[in-house]
Design a protein around this motif. Structure first.
Motif, PDB file in Angstrom:
ATOM      1  N   ILE A  90       2.210   2.561  15.559  1.00  7.78           N
ATOM      2  CA  ILE A  90       0.836   3.046  15.463  1.00  7.78           C
ATOM      3  C   ILE A  90       0.168   2.563  14.179  1.00  7.78           C
ATOM      4  O   ILE A  90      -1.019   2.229  14.163  1.00  7.78           O
ATOM      5  CB  ILE A  90       0.812   4.586  15.545  1.00  7.78           C
ATOM      6  CG1 ILE A  90       1.154   5.053  16.974  1.00  7.78           C
ATOM      7  CG2 ILE A  90      -0.547   5.153  15.122  1.00  7.78           C
ATOM      8  CD1 ILE A  90       1.295   6.544  17.122  1.00  7.78           C
ATOM      9  N   PHE A  91       0.952   2.493  13.082  1.00  9.41           N
ATOM     10  CA  PHE A  91       0.401   2.087  11.798  1.00  9.41           C
ATOM     11  C   PHE A  91       0.564   0.593  11.525  1.00  9.41           C
ATOM     12  O   PHE A  91       0.181   0.117  10.449  1.00  9.41           O
ATOM     13  CB  PHE A  91       1.052   2.887  10.672  1.00  9.41           C
ATOM     14  CG  PHE A  91       0.551   4.303  10.564  1.00  9.41           C
ATOM     15  CD1 PHE A  91      -0.661   4.581   9.958  1.00  9.41           C
ATOM     16  CD2 PHE A  91       1.280   5.355  11.087  1.00  9.41           C
ATOM     17  CE1 PHE A  91      -1.127   5.878   9.853  1.00  9.41           C
ATOM     18  CE2 PHE A  91       0.831   6.659  10.991  1.00  9.41           C
ATOM     19  CZ  PHE A  91      -0.393   6.916  10.374  1.00  9.41           C
ATOM     20  N   GLY A  92       1.145  -0.132  12.471  1.00  8.27           N
ATOM     21  CA  GLY A  92       1.298  -1.574  12.287  1.00  8.27           C
ATOM     22  C   GLY A  92       2.293  -1.945  11.211  1.00  8.27           C
ATOM     23  O   GLY A  92       2.168  -2.988  10.562  1.00  8.27           O
ATOM     24  N   ILE A  93       3.311  -1.116  11.010  1.00 11.30           N
ATOM     25  CA  ILE A  93       4.320  -1.371   9.979  1.00 11.30           C
ATOM     26  C   ILE A  93       5.502  -2.106  10.605  1.00 11.30           C
ATOM     27  O   ILE A  93       6.155  -1.583  11.518  1.00 11.30           O
ATOM     28  CB  ILE A  93       4.792  -0.051   9.337  1.00 11.30           C
ATOM     29  CG1 ILE A  93       3.621   0.629   8.622  1.00 11.30           C
ATOM     30  CG2 ILE A  93       5.935  -0.305   8.357  1.00 11.30           C
ATOM     31  CD1 ILE A  93       3.948   1.982   8.050  1.00 11.30           C
ATOM     32  N   ASN A  94       5.771  -3.297  10.115  1.00 11.69           N
ATOM     33  CA  ASN A  94       6.859  -4.119  10.647  1.00 11.69           C
ATOM     34  C   ASN A  94       8.007  -4.307   9.659  1.00 11.69           C
ATOM     35  O   ASN A  94       9.120  -4.646  10.060  1.00 11.69           O
ATOM     36  CB  ASN A  94       6.315  -5.497  11.048  1.00 11.69           C
ATOM     37  CG  ASN A  94       5.240  -5.411  12.119  1.00 11.69           C
ATOM     38  OD1 ASN A  94       5.419  -4.732  13.128  1.00 11.69           O
ATOM     39  ND2 ASN A  94       4.105  -6.078  11.901  1.00 11.69           N
ATOM     40  N   GLN A  95       7.742  -4.117   8.370  1.00 18.14           N
ATOM     41  CA  GLN A  95       8.797  -4.282   7.380  1.00 18.14           C
ATOM     42  C   GLN A  95       9.811  -3.151   7.488  1.00 18.14           C
ATOM     43  O   GLN A  95       9.471  -2.021   7.826  1.00 18.14           O
ATOM     44  CB  GLN A  95       8.211  -4.304   5.962  1.00 18.14           C
ATOM     45  CG  GLN A  95       7.183  -5.392   5.739  1.00 18.14           C
ATOM     46  CD  GLN A  95       5.773  -4.908   6.023  1.00 18.14           C
ATOM     47  OE1 GLN A  95       5.595  -3.883   6.681  1.00 18.14           O
ATOM     48  NE2 GLN A  95       4.793  -5.634   5.521  1.00 18.14           N
ATOM     49  N   LYS A  96      11.060  -3.472   7.172  1.00 22.53           N
ATOM     50  CA  LYS A  96      12.119  -2.472   7.213  1.00 22.53           C
ATOM     51  C   LYS A  96      12.157  -1.678   5.906  1.00 22.53           C
ATOM     52  O   LYS A  96      11.704  -2.147   4.860  1.00 22.53           O
ATOM     53  CB  LYS A  96      13.481  -3.145   7.453  1.00 22.53           C
ATOM     54  CG  LYS A  96      13.558  -3.911   8.765  1.00 22.53           C
ATOM     55  CD  LYS A  96      13.251  -3.016   9.963  1.00 22.53           C
ATOM     56  CE  LYS A  96      13.281  -3.781  11.272  1.00 22.53           C
ATOM     57  NZ  LYS A  96      12.914  -2.930  12.423  1.00 22.53           N
ATOM     58  N   SER A 109       1.539   2.303   4.863  1.00 26.77           N
ATOM     59  CA  SER A 109       0.514   1.751   5.739  1.00 26.77           C
ATOM     60  C   SER A 109      -0.555   1.031   4.912  1.00 26.77           C
ATOM     61  O   SER A 109      -0.617   1.191   3.690  1.00 26.77           O
ATOM     62  CB  SER A 109      -0.135   2.872   6.559  1.00 26.77           C
ATOM     63  OG  SER A 109      -1.013   3.621   5.737  1.00 26.77           O
ATOM     64  N   PRO A 110      -1.418   0.242   5.553  1.00 25.03           N
ATOM     65  CA  PRO A 110      -2.473  -0.455   4.806  1.00 25.03           C
ATOM     66  C   PRO A 110      -3.359   0.465   3.968  1.00 25.03           C
ATOM     67  O   PRO A 110      -3.862   0.058   2.923  1.00 25.03           O
ATOM     68  CB  PRO A 110      -3.283  -1.142   5.926  1.00 25.03           C
ATOM     69  CG  PRO A 110      -2.282  -1.393   7.000  1.00 25.03           C
ATOM     70  CD  PRO A 110      -1.365  -0.201   6.967  1.00 25.03           C
ATOM     71  N   ASN A 111      -3.525   1.714   4.398  1.00 21.86           N
ATOM     72  CA  ASN A 111      -4.376   2.650   3.648  1.00 21.86           C
ATOM     73  C   ASN A 111      -3.583   3.619   2.776  1.00 21.86           C
ATOM     74  O   ASN A 111      -4.130   4.605   2.291  1.00 21.86           O
ATOM     75  CB  ASN A 111      -5.277   3.433   4.601  1.00 21.86           C
ATOM     76  CG  ASN A 111      -6.373   2.563   5.199  1.00 21.86           C
ATOM     77  OD1 ASN A 111      -6.679   1.493   4.663  1.00 21.86           O
ATOM     78  ND2 ASN A 111      -6.948   2.993   6.296  1.00 21.86           N
ATOM     79  N   GLY A 112      -2.284   3.330   2.597  1.00 18.16           N
ATOM     80  CA  GLY A 112      -1.512   4.103   1.623  1.00 18.16           C
ATOM     81  C   GLY A 112      -0.781   5.315   2.154  1.00 18.16           C
ATOM     82  O   GLY A 112      -0.362   6.171   1.365  1.00 18.16           O
ATOM     83  N   GLY A 262      -1.599  -1.466  16.396  1.00 24.25           N
ATOM     84  CA  GLY A 262      -1.117  -1.001  15.101  1.00 24.25           C
ATOM     85  C   GLY A 262      -2.227  -0.809  14.093  1.00 24.25           C
ATOM     86  O   GLY A 262      -2.025  -0.944  12.890  1.00 24.25           O
ATOM     87  N   GLU A 263      -3.421  -0.455  14.574  1.00 24.53           N
ATOM     88  CA  GLU A 263      -4.585  -0.352  13.701  1.00 24.53           C
ATOM     89  C   GLU A 263      -5.286   0.996  13.850  1.00 24.53           C
ATOM     90  O   GLU A 263      -6.514   1.092  13.766  1.00 24.53           O
ATOM     91  CB  GLU A 263      -5.570  -1.489  14.005  1.00 24.53           C
ATOM     92  CG  GLU A 263      -4.987  -2.878  13.752  1.00 24.53           C
ATOM     93  CD  GLU A 263      -5.964  -3.995  14.092  1.00 24.53           C
ATOM     94  OE1 GLU A 263      -7.004  -3.703  14.734  1.00 24.53           O
ATOM     95  OE2 GLU A 263      -5.689  -5.146  13.725  1.00 24.53           O
ATOM     96  N   LEU A 264      -4.517   2.052  14.053  1.00 21.05           N
ATOM     97  CA  LEU A 264      -5.137   3.361  14.253  1.00 21.05           C
ATOM     98  C   LEU A 264      -5.922   3.815  13.022  1.00 21.05           C
ATOM     99  O   LEU A 264      -6.841   4.631  13.144  1.00 21.05           O
ATOM    100  CB  LEU A 264      -4.079   4.409  14.608  1.00 21.05           C
ATOM    101  CG  LEU A 264      -4.628   5.792  15.014  1.00 21.05           C
ATOM    102  CD1 LEU A 264      -5.493   5.684  16.258  1.00 21.05           C
ATOM    103  CD2 LEU A 264      -3.509   6.798  15.215  1.00 21.05           C
TER     104      LEU A 264
END
Length: 419
Positions: A90-96, A109-112, A262-264
Motif C-alpha cells: 500500500i505504501f510502495g515500500i520495496n526495500q527490506k 514511506s515517502p512521507n515519513g 503503492g501510492e495511497l
C-alpha cells in the motif's frame, strides 16, 4: 486437594506462588505485557481490528496513519497480519528491513511513516508464511520488542482478522491505548462487530469506535449514493453497544488504484477526518514544548568531513532556542547504510555534517531527517549559528573525501575544491 496445574496446591489456595492462572483465582493476575525496545518512545498504540477478513482493515489502518501524519505527528504502522501482509504494498515500500546488534530498523514511506511487516523480511513478497499460531504470535511480539521505532506519537497495529492466537497475543502483550473496529454494511455486521467488541471487553481493551468500510458507492455521473450491500445498520448497532461511529468509507475505485500502485499517501479524501480528530482529542500526545534534537558528525571538537564513516555524533537537544542537553554518542558500528536508521531511532530531526554521499542523503530523507551538509569548523560555534537560524547547506554539499575544510557557516559554497 486437586492440583490445578499451577503448583499452588488446589482451589482457594491463596498461595502467593499462584499466578492467578488457576481456577481458584488465588494471588494476583499475571501480566503478560512486554516492554518495547529501550530506544523507543511510543506515546500511543492503537489496534485496528475486525471480526472477519475482507472488510478493508488494512486500508483503514493506512488511511488513519496517513491522515495523522499530515497533521505533523510521528507515525508508525506495525503490520501484525503476518499471513496476509499488505501494508508495504500500500505504501510502495520495496526495500527490506535492516538490522544490527541493537535491533531491527523499520522502513519508511515517502512521507515519513515508519513501517514494519513480515514482507520486509521475506526474500520474496509472494512467499507464503506457513507457520503455526505460536510462531506467528512470536513474530508480532518481536515487532514490538525488537524493532527500533524511535520517537513515535501514534503507532497503528494492523491486526489479523478474528479472535485467534495473534489478536490474543497482541491484546495481552502490547499496551494498547484503544482499538478501532472495522466492518462492512452486510447482514453479518452485527456478529462481526460483536465478536471484536466482546473480545476487547473480555481483555479490558478500550474501544474507540467503529469504521464502516464499503459503506456505499457514489455514482460518478449523478453523485447518488448506492447501497451495494443494502442499507447500513451500523448506526443502530453502534448505539446498542454504546460505541461511536468514527467514519464511513465508500467503495472508491480511485483509492483501490492508489493502493495497487503503492501510492495511497496521495489520497485526498476526508472520509476519516472525524475519526482522526476524535483519536487526537481522546488520546493526545502533548506536542507542545517539543524539544528539537540535532546530530552533528563529530571529530574531536570539530565537525567530521565523513558522514558515513563517522563513529561519533554530538547530539544536541534544543528548546526555545536554548541548549537543554549536549552529549557525544557512539554509533556502535552503525555506519554507512545503517546510520540514518540509527539516528532516526534516537529522535534526531536534523543532521549537520561535512561530506555526504548521495546514498546517505537519500536514506536520511527517507527517515524524515533534515540535512545541513558541507559544514566545517568548531561544533559549539556551529550550534550557535544553527540556533540563530543562519546555518545553511552549501550549494551542493561535499561528497569528496580525503581533503580539509575551511570554516563555512553560510551560503558561500564549499571551499574544498572537490565539486
Amino acid at each position: 486437594m486437586a492440583d490445578n496445574g499451577c503448583g499452588c496446591g488446589g482451589t482457594d489456595c491463596g498461595s502467593s506462588d499462584c499466578g492467578g492462572s488457576c481456577p481458584s483465582g488465588g494471588g494476583r493476575p499475571q501480566s503478560f505485557l512486554e516492554k518495547t525496545h529501550e530506544l523507543n518512545s511510543i506515546k500511543r498504540v492503537i489496534g485496528v481490528v475486525s471480526g472477519k477478513g475482507g472488510v478493508g482493515k488494512s486500508l483503514v489502518t493506512s488511511t488513519l496513519s496517513i491522515m495523522m501524519r499530515r497533521k505533523g505527528y510521528e507515525v508508525g504502522v506495525l503490520d501484525a497480519d503476518i499471513t496476509g501482509p499488505s501494508i508495504p504494498k500500500i505504501f510502495g515500500i520495496n526495500q527490506k528491513a535492516q538490522g544490527s546488534e541493537l535491533g531491527i530498523y523499520p522502513q519508511t514511506s515517502p512521507n515519513g511513516i515508519k513501517v514494519m511487516s513480515v514482507n520486509l523480511m521475506l526474500d520474496q513478497d509472494d512467499a507464503p508464511v506457513i507457520w503455526r499460531g505460536p510462531m506467528i504470535a512470536g513474530v508480532v511480539k518481536q515487532f514490538w520488542t525488537d524493532v527500533i521505532w524511535g520517537e513515535v506519537d501514534y503507532l497503528f497495529l494492523d491486526m489479523p482478522p478474528g479472535t485467534g492466537d495473534v489478536p490474543l497475543t497482541v491484546f495481552q502483550s502490547i499496551p494498547l491505548d484503544g482499538i478501532v473496529i472495522v466492518t462492512s454494511p452486510q447482514d453479518l455486521v452485527s456478529m462481526i462487530v460483536k465478536k471484536a467488541y466482546n473480545m476487547a471487553r473480555e481483555m479490558n481493551i478500550p474501544i474507540l469506535g467503529i469504521v464502516e468500510n464499503m459503506s456505499y458507492l457514489k455514482c460518478p455521473d449523478c453523485g447518488k449514493e448506492i447501497n451495494i450491500f443494502g442499507k447500513s445498520k451500523i448506526d443502530e448497532i453502534a448505539a446498542g453497544l454504546e460505541l461511536k461511529v468514527l467514519g464511513k468509507m465508500p467503495i472508491d475505485p480511485s483509492i483501490a488504484e492508489l493502493c495497487d500502485m503503492g501510492e495511497l499517501e496521495k489520497v485526498n479524501h476526508e472520509h476519516l477526518a472525524d475519526a482522526v480528530s476524535y483519536i487526537e482529542n481522546k488520546l493526545p500526545v502533548g506536542k507542545e514544548n517539543e524539544i528539537m534534537k540535532i546530530a552533528i558528525a563529530t571529530e574531536g571538537n570539530n565537525i567530521s568531513s565523513h558522514f558515513g564513516k563517522c563513529e561519533h555524533f554530538t547530539v544536541v537537544e534544543i528548546e526555545n532556542k536554548s541548549v537543554k542537553n549536549k552529549e557525544v554518542i557512539s554509533t556502535e558500528g552503525n555506519q554507512h547504510a545503517l546510520l540514518p536508521g540509527f539516528l532516526a531511532s534516537r529522535g534526531i530531526k536534523t543532521v549537520i555534517a561535512g561530506g555526504m554521499g548521495d546514498g546517505a542523503r537519500q536514506n536520511l530523507e527517507e527517515n524524515n531527517i533534515q540535512i545541513i551538509s558541507g559544514i566545517s569548523g568548531n561544533i559549539d560555534e556551529t550550534i550557535q549559528v544553527y540556533i540563530d537560524g543562519n546555518l545553511k547547506s552549501t550549494r551542493s554539499g561535499c561528497s569528496g573525501h580525503g581533503h580539509s575544510h575551511g570554516h563555512n557557516h553560510g551560503e558561500g559554497g564549499c571551499n574544498c575544491g572537490n565539486h
